[in-house]
Motif scaffolding. Sequence first.
Motif, short mmCIF file in Angstrom:
data_model
loop_
_atom_site.label_atom_id
_atom_site.label_comp_id
_atom_site.label_asym_id
_atom_site.label_seq_id
_atom_site.Cartn_x
_atom_site.Cartn_y
_atom_site.Cartn_z
N GLN A 1 0.85 -1.19 0.00
CA GLN A 1 0.00 0.00 0.00
C GLN A 1 0.88 1.23 0.00
OE1 GLN A 1 -2.94 0.25 3.16
NE2 GLN A 1 -4.18 1.62 1.92
N LYS B 1 -3.01 5.48 -1.72
CA LYS B 1 -3.52 4.48 -2.65
C LYS B 1 -4.09 3.29 -1.90
CE LYS B 1 -0.42 5.59 -6.48
NZ LYS B 1 0.53 5.04 -7.49
N GLU B 2 -4.89 2.50 -2.60
CA GLU B 2 -5.45 1.31 -2.01
C GLU B 2 -4.39 0.20 -1.96
OE1 GLU B 2 -10.13 1.83 -3.35
OE2 GLU B 2 -8.95 0.15 -4.07
N ARG B 3 -4.58 -0.71 -1.03
CA ARG B 3 -3.68 -1.85 -0.95
C ARG B 3 -3.84 -2.70 -2.21
NH1 ARG B 3 -4.11 -4.73 4.56
NH2 ARG B 3 -6.21 -5.18 3.78
N GLU B 4 -2.73 -3.21 -2.73
CA GLU B 4 -2.78 -3.99 -3.96
C GLU B 4 -1.98 -5.29 -3.81
OE1 GLU B 4 -1.00 -1.92 -7.23
OE2 GLU B 4 0.96 -1.76 -6.28
N GLU C 1 8.36 3.78 -7.82
CA GLU C 1 6.94 3.44 -7.65
C GLU C 1 6.71 2.17 -6.86
OE1 GLU C 1 8.56 4.14 -10.52
OE2 GLU C 1 7.80 2.93 -12.18
#
Length: 121
Positions: A39, A43-46, A89
């Motif tokens: 995460q 941003k959302e956890r991915e 990133e």
Amino acid sequence: QVQLVESGGGLAQAGGSLRLSCAASERTVSVYAMGWFRQAPGKEREFVAGISWTGGTTYYADSVKGRFTISRVNANNTATLQMNSLKPEDTAVYYCAADPRTVAAGTPRYWGQGTQVTVSS
């Protein structure tokens, strides 16, 4: 109650490598699917990577495919994430996860507390 403890996060330069480890408190995790999520701020956890309980099947997010490798050692109740060719990133908090069935659905039963990975450009 299964506990997962991550280690190995830190600071790396772009193009560098880091290795994350996840240690499980219970031997039962040796027959669970395990994986890694991340995460980033705002941003959302991915999902990042997953591995079957046998270690025979691995799967990755497109963003890390070819750069990250997930593995496990059931005798030690551990899973690792080798991260190469790191990019800015990739900066995020990384979470270890485990589930009796699969982590791919994004809702594993057990989670670690997270470890910070920061990649500088």
